[in-house]
Every structure is written in structure tokens, then in C-alpha cells.
Design a protein around this motif. Structure first.
Motif, mmCIF file in Angstrom:
data_model
loop_
_atom_site.group_PDB
_atom_site.id
_atom_site.type_symbol
_atom_site.label_atom_id
_atom_site.label_comp_id
_atom_site.label_asym_id
_atom_site.label_seq_id
_atom_site.Cartn_x
_atom_site.Cartn_y
_atom_site.Cartn_z
ATOM 1 N N LEU A 92 28.425 94.179 49.711
ATOM 2 C CA LEU A 92 28.954 94.783 48.486
ATOM 3 C C LEU A 92 28.599 93.955 47.250
ATOM 4 C CD1 LEU A 92 32.504 95.841 49.738
ATOM 5 C CD2 LEU A 92 30.433 97.249 49.601
ATOM 6 N N LYS A 93 28.043 92.772 47.497
ATOM 7 C CA LYS A 93 27.664 91.836 46.427
ATOM 8 C C LYS A 93 28.875 91.464 45.571
ATOM 9 C CE LYS A 93 22.921 93.438 46.419
ATOM 10 N NZ LYS A 93 21.806 94.017 45.661
ATOM 11 N N ALA A 94 29.982 91.229 46.258
ATOM 12 C CA ALA A 94 31.225 90.855 45.571
ATOM 13 C C ALA A 94 31.095 89.450 44.998
ATOM 14 C CB ALA A 94 32.391 90.924 46.549
ATOM 15 N N GLU A 95 31.502 89.316 43.753
ATOM 16 C CA GLU A 95 31.477 88.001 43.120
ATOM 17 C C GLU A 95 32.749 87.209 43.405
ATOM 18 O OE1 GLU A 95 30.267 88.045 39.028
ATOM 19 O OE2 GLU A 95 28.614 89.423 39.448
ATOM 20 N N ARG A 96 33.820 87.914 43.762
ATOM 21 C CA ARG A 96 35.067 87.237 44.132
ATOM 22 C C ARG A 96 35.890 88.182 44.994
ATOM 23 N NH1 ARG A 96 39.266 88.528 40.301
ATOM 24 N NH2 ARG A 96 38.407 89.914 38.707
ATOM 25 N N PHE A 97 36.918 87.627 45.621
ATOM 26 C CA PHE A 97 37.753 88.414 46.523
ATOM 27 C C PHE A 97 39.136 87.797 46.634
ATOM 28 C CE2 PHE A 97 35.671 85.188 49.081
ATOM 29 C CZ PHE A 97 36.746 84.640 49.768
ATOM 30 N N ASP A 98 40.072 88.598 47.088
ATOM 31 C CA ASP A 98 41.393 88.131 47.538
ATOM 32 C C ASP A 98 41.501 88.558 48.992
ATOM 33 O OD1 ASP A 98 42.325 87.045 45.138
ATOM 34 O OD2 ASP A 98 43.127 88.962 44.457
ATOM 35 N N LEU A 99 41.992 87.663 49.825
ATOM 36 C CA LEU A 99 42.120 87.929 51.250
ATOM 37 C C LEU A 99 43.517 87.543 51.699
ATOM 38 C CD1 LEU A 99 40.975 88.474 54.135
ATOM 39 C CD2 LEU A 99 40.183 86.105 54.112
ATOM 40 N N TYR A 107 35.258 97.580 42.118
ATOM 41 C CA TYR A 107 36.315 97.127 43.026
ATOM 42 C C TYR A 107 36.294 97.909 44.338
ATOM 43 C CZ TYR A 107 41.086 96.774 44.849
ATOM 44 O OH TYR A 107 42.178 96.610 45.650
ATOM 45 N N ALA A 108 36.581 97.208 45.427
ATOM 46 C CA ALA A 108 36.743 97.846 46.728
ATOM 47 C C ALA A 108 37.936 97.226 47.444
ATOM 48 C CB ALA A 108 35.496 97.682 47.584
ATOM 49 N N ALA A 109 38.761 98.088 48.045
ATOM 50 C CA ALA A 109 39.884 97.652 48.875
ATOM 51 C C ALA A 109 39.524 97.930 50.320
ATOM 52 C CB ALA A 109 41.146 98.411 48.487
ATOM 53 N N VAL A 110 39.678 96.920 51.172
ATOM 54 C CA VAL A 110 39.272 97.031 52.571
ATOM 55 C C VAL A 110 40.391 96.523 53.475
ATOM 56 C CG1 VAL A 110 37.606 96.200 54.302
ATOM 57 C CG2 VAL A 110 36.825 96.759 51.996
ATOM 58 N N VAL A 161 41.803 92.998 52.181
ATOM 59 C CA VAL A 161 40.785 92.387 51.334
ATOM 60 C C VAL A 161 40.603 93.190 50.056
ATOM 61 C CG1 VAL A 161 38.429 91.511 51.244
ATOM 62 C CG2 VAL A 161 39.560 91.751 53.464
ATOM 63 N N GLU A 162 40.489 92.473 48.956
ATOM 64 C CA GLU A 162 40.142 93.077 47.680
ATOM 65 C C GLU A 162 38.867 92.394 47.209
ATOM 66 O OE1 GLU A 162 43.595 94.501 45.259
ATOM 67 O OE2 GLU A 162 44.443 92.665 46.112
ATOM 68 N N TYR A 163 37.806 93.180 47.076
ATOM 69 C CA TYR A 163 36.524 92.673 46.587
ATOM 70 C C TYR A 163 36.365 93.070 45.130
ATOM 71 C CZ TYR A 163 35.146 92.118 51.521
ATOM 72 O OH TYR A 163 35.068 91.760 52.848
ATOM 73 N N TYR A 164 36.038 92.100 44.283
ATOM 74 C CA TYR A 164 35.909 92.325 42.844
ATOM 75 C C TYR A 164 34.469 92.089 42.387
ATOM 76 C CZ TYR A 164 40.991 91.784 42.968
ATOM 77 O OH TYR A 164 42.323 91.910 43.255
ATOM 78 N N ASP A 165 34.131 92.735 41.271
ATOM 79 C CA ASP A 165 32.818 92.565 40.648
ATOM 80 C C ASP A 165 31.691 92.864 41.636
ATOM 81 O OD1 ASP A 165 33.940 91.841 38.153
ATOM 82 O OD2 ASP A 165 34.295 89.827 38.936
ATOM 83 N N CYS A 166 31.840 93.982 42.340
ATOM 84 C CA CYS A 166 30.846 94.433 43.307
ATOM 85 C C CYS A 166 29.734 95.208 42.593
ATOM 86 C CB CYS A 166 31.495 95.352 44.341
ATOM 87 S SG CYS A 166 32.826 94.573 45.279
ATOM 88 N N ASP A 167 28.671 95.478 43.315
ATOM 89 C CA ASP A 167 27.559 96.267 42.797
ATOM 90 C C ASP A 167 27.994 97.729 42.659
ATOM 91 O OD1 ASP A 167 25.170 98.096 43.115
ATOM 92 O OD2 ASP A 167 24.133 96.165 43.019
#
Length: 124
Positions: A103-110, A78-81, A13-19
Motif C-alpha cells: 500500500l506504500k504506507a508512510e506510517r501506521f498504527d497497530l 487511508y486504509a483500515a485493515v 491496523v491503520e495505514y496512513y499516507d498510502c498510494d
């Protein structure tokens, strides 16, 4: 009877535009990762987290069913999980959903990867 087709399920998972403030907070990140393991119905073995200077967090929750890891880059929001679980009783998508919210991610790739295809392992 349910027949297991793979040894594990691995969500990348890649979380974008997080807090940003959350991504800097090691104690909060660890708390959320533990919550993610619990909501996935995993059995926690150990938790190890590290804070980078000046910011950023890396951590792992070792579970009996494999592991959950996180690496944060607050400067990029950004966070990589990785959510790697084995067996058919664990719910990694529940962990994914919880972390997206926390994480309040506004978008993600899974991406989902099947690990240890039993068809290939048992083929001789």
C-alpha cells in the motif's frame, strides 16, 4: 509442548499516507490481500470485494483460521485493515508487513488484541 493461551490474535491496523491509485484499485487490493493471506500461511476459503462510487474498496478474505478485511479511503490516503487469525501456525505480522509495503504506507498504527483467552473461557 506448546500450550495455546488464546483462541485468536486480532491485529487492528491503520495505514496512513498510502498510494491513492492503489487504494482505488479493487483488483490490486484484492491481489494484495490474497498475497497477505498466503504469506501469513493462512488457508483461503473465499474472497469478496466491493468498489464504492466514486472510489474506495471494501473486501474480505475468509480464511479457515478466521478473516482478513480492508476498507480504503483514497481521498484520505487511508486504509483500515483487520487481520484476525486463530491458532498458533498463522503469522499475521507477515501479512501486516506485506500490506504496509504494497500500500506504500508512510506510517501506521497497530493494535493487537488477544481474542478468546482460554484462561477466562475455561474458568468456571
Amino acid at each position: 509442548m506448546f500450550k495455546l493461551k488464546q483462541l485468536g490474535q486480532h491485529l487492528l491496523v491503520e495505514y496512513y499516507d498510502c498510494d491513492v491509485e492503489i487504494l482505488k484499485n479493487t483488483l490490486l487490493i484484492e491481489k494484495y490481500m490474497i498475497e497477505a493471506a498466503k504469506v501469513a500461511k493462512a488457508t483461503i476459503v473465499e474472497s469478496v470485494f466491493h468498489t464504492f462510487n466514486p472510489w474506495g474498496v471494501s473486501g474480505v478474505i475468509v480464511i479457515e483460521e478466521s478473516h482478513l478485511t480492508i476498507h480504503t479511503w483514497p481521498e484520505y490516503k487511508y486504509a483500515a485493515v483487520d487481520l484476525f487469525t486463530c491458532g498458533n501456525m498463522i503469522k499475521p505480522l507477515a501479512a501486516f508487513n506485506l500490506l504496509e509495503m504494497k500500500l506504500k504506507a508512510e506510517r501506521f498504527d497497530l493494535k493487537e488484541v488477544s481474542r478468546g483467552s482460554l484462561e477466562r473461557i475455561l474458568k468456571r
